[in-house]
Design an enzyme around this catalytic site. Structure first.
Site, mmCIF file in Angstrom:
data_model
loop_
_atom_site.group_PDB
_atom_site.id
_atom_site.type_symbol
_atom_site.label_atom_id
_atom_site.label_comp_id
_atom_site.label_asym_id
_atom_site.label_seq_id
_atom_site.Cartn_x
_atom_site.Cartn_y
_atom_site.Cartn_z
ATOM 1 N N GLU A 53 0.805 -1.225 0.000
ATOM 2 C CA GLU A 53 0.000 0.000 0.000
ATOM 3 C C GLU A 53 0.838 1.276 0.000
ATOM 4 O O GLU A 53 1.812 1.398 0.747
ATOM 5 C CB GLU A 53 -0.908 -0.011 1.236
ATOM 6 C CG GLU A 53 -1.996 1.040 1.214
ATOM 7 C CD GLU A 53 -3.147 0.633 2.101
ATOM 8 O OE1 GLU A 53 -4.135 0.087 1.568
ATOM 9 O OE2 GLU A 53 -3.054 0.826 3.324
ATOM 10 N N LYS A 55 0.661 4.726 1.261
ATOM 11 C CA LYS A 55 -0.135 5.276 2.369
ATOM 12 C C LYS A 55 0.693 6.311 3.124
ATOM 13 O O LYS A 55 1.683 5.971 3.761
ATOM 14 C CB LYS A 55 -0.542 4.120 3.293
ATOM 15 C CG LYS A 55 -1.386 4.486 4.488
ATOM 16 C CD LYS A 55 -1.706 3.218 5.267
ATOM 17 C CE LYS A 55 -2.633 3.473 6.441
ATOM 18 N NZ LYS A 55 -2.931 2.217 7.176
ATOM 19 N N LYS A 115 -8.115 2.502 -3.040
ATOM 20 C CA LYS A 115 -8.607 2.339 -1.673
ATOM 21 C C LYS A 115 -9.125 3.685 -1.194
ATOM 22 O O LYS A 115 -8.370 4.645 -1.027
ATOM 23 C CB LYS A 115 -7.503 1.819 -0.753
ATOM 24 C CG LYS A 115 -8.025 1.294 0.572
ATOM 25 C CD LYS A 115 -6.920 0.670 1.390
ATOM 26 C CE LYS A 115 -7.473 0.058 2.661
ATOM 27 N NZ LYS A 115 -6.373 -0.358 3.578
ATOM 28 N N GLU A 164 -14.674 -5.433 1.656
ATOM 29 C CA GLU A 164 -14.102 -5.447 3.009
ATOM 30 C C GLU A 164 -15.173 -5.693 4.066
ATOM 31 O O GLU A 164 -16.230 -5.073 4.054
ATOM 32 C CB GLU A 164 -13.410 -4.119 3.287
ATOM 33 C CG GLU A 164 -12.763 -4.040 4.655
ATOM 34 C CD GLU A 164 -11.981 -2.760 4.848
ATOM 35 O OE1 GLU A 164 -10.964 -2.588 4.135
ATOM 36 O OE2 GLU A 164 -12.382 -1.935 5.681
ATOM 37 N N ASN A 185 -10.923 -6.932 7.732
ATOM 38 C CA ASN A 185 -10.100 -5.860 8.300
ATOM 39 C C ASN A 185 -10.024 -6.020 9.808
ATOM 40 O O ASN A 185 -11.044 -5.996 10.491
ATOM 41 C CB ASN A 185 -10.675 -4.488 7.935
ATOM 42 C CG ASN A 185 -9.682 -3.363 8.181
ATOM 43 O OD1 ASN A 185 -8.708 -3.516 8.914
ATOM 44 N ND2 ASN A 185 -9.943 -2.220 7.575
ATOM 45 N N GLU A 215 -6.406 -7.871 6.290
ATOM 46 C CA GLU A 215 -6.049 -6.451 6.257
ATOM 47 C C GLU A 215 -5.764 -5.931 7.663
ATOM 48 O O GLU A 215 -6.452 -6.275 8.614
ATOM 49 C CB GLU A 215 -7.194 -5.626 5.662
ATOM 50 C CG GLU A 215 -7.664 -6.056 4.290
ATOM 51 C CD GLU A 215 -8.886 -5.264 3.865
ATOM 52 O OE1 GLU A 215 -8.850 -4.015 3.936
ATOM 53 O OE2 GLU A 215 -9.888 -5.885 3.496
ATOM 54 N N SER A 216 -4.757 -5.071 7.772
ATOM 55 C CA SER A 216 -4.396 -4.341 8.993
ATOM 56 C C SER A 216 -3.654 -5.205 10.002
ATOM 57 O O SER A 216 -3.680 -6.426 9.950
ATOM 58 C CB SER A 216 -5.620 -3.710 9.653
ATOM 59 O OG SER A 216 -6.235 -2.760 8.824
#
Length: 256
Positions: A53, A55, A115, A164, A185, A215-216
């Site tokens: 990503e 970010k 995203k 998601e 997530n 995710e995360s």
């Protein structure tokens, strides 16, 4: 928090639409070369796949990295073995833009994910116009009719959809619309609290044939291994890559 993020994204979308009409953006989207097949690029394999990503910041962590050249960062991700690249295009809290997405799309040959907090057709069309191959739709941010409508539009434009989720009910809603790429997530977007074990709790609900994305809460190779052992086909990584050496970090995460 999620409601505020969606509201802000829609406000900014309306401002862009005042400058570039829906008809103009739709024409640009349809004129784009065909999207890269992201489902093929992210298909389950003998080792985990990484979505890397771009970010700059987040509401939970604040500023992470300046990233003056998102295209150069994306090239390093592709060099490091990422299977796709996620670009945060939300500007208020994440410091991103569609210009970042366009720059990344022009620099790499792997799929690119927009995203953002997408809640209307205009945002989907401008994603394709900017070169996105995948669009993120967050179940918690959308009612089922809107979720299905945006999923169908995205699919019609030839893009994949990363749907998601954050609960068993949301996974069911994602599967009901035919999602082939389902993310879980670990961060609750309403409270921004983290639960790294949530993926493992929900993974069994996602059937074979559907690509599972964690995710995360990924900072170390051990975190990637944790998700892989819980059934993840793909792990989305942001902070750990933008705050360190991306090529070396990807090699570590991929077990190279």
């Amino acid at each position: 928090m999620l409601s505020d993020l969606v509201s802000g994204a829609l406000f900014d979308s309306a401002e862009r639409r005042a400058l570039r009409s829906l008809a103009v953006v739709e024409a640009e989207a349809l004129a784009r070369p065909a999207a890269i097949d992201a489902l093929a690029a992210l298909a389950p394999s003998s080792r985990v796949r990484i979505i890397a990503e771009v970010k700059r910041a987040s509401p939970s962590r604040g500023a992470l990295a300046d990233i003056p050249d998102p295209a150069a960062l994306a090239v390093s991700y592709e060099t490091g073995g990422a299977s796709a690249i996620s670009v945060l295009t939300e500007g208020r809290k994440f410091g991103g833009s569609l210009a970042d997405l366009e720059a990344v799309r022009g620099a790499v040959s792997i799929p690119v994910l927009r995203k953002d907090f997408i809640a209307e057709a205009y945002q989907v069309l401008e994603a394709r116009a900017a070169g996105a191959d995948i669009v993120l739709l967050i179940v918690a941010a959308l009612d089922q009719v809107t979720l299905a409508s945006l999923f169908d539009l995205t699919s019609t434009l030839g893009m994949a959809v990363l749907v998601e989720t954050h609960s068993a009910d949301e996974v069911s809603r994602a599967l009901d619309i035919g999602a082939g790429l389902v993310g879980v997530n670990a961060r609750d977007l309403s409270t921004f609290e983290l639960d790294q074990n949530l993926f493992g709790t929900l993974a069994g609900q996602i059937p074979s044939g559907v690509i599972r994305v964690a995710e995360s809460a990924v900072l170390t190779a051990a975190d990637v291994t944790h998700y892989r052992e819980a059934g993840a086909d793909v792990v989305l990584v942001g902070e750990a890559l933008v705050t360190g050496d991306p090529v070396r970090t990807l090699a570590d995460f991929l077990g190279n």
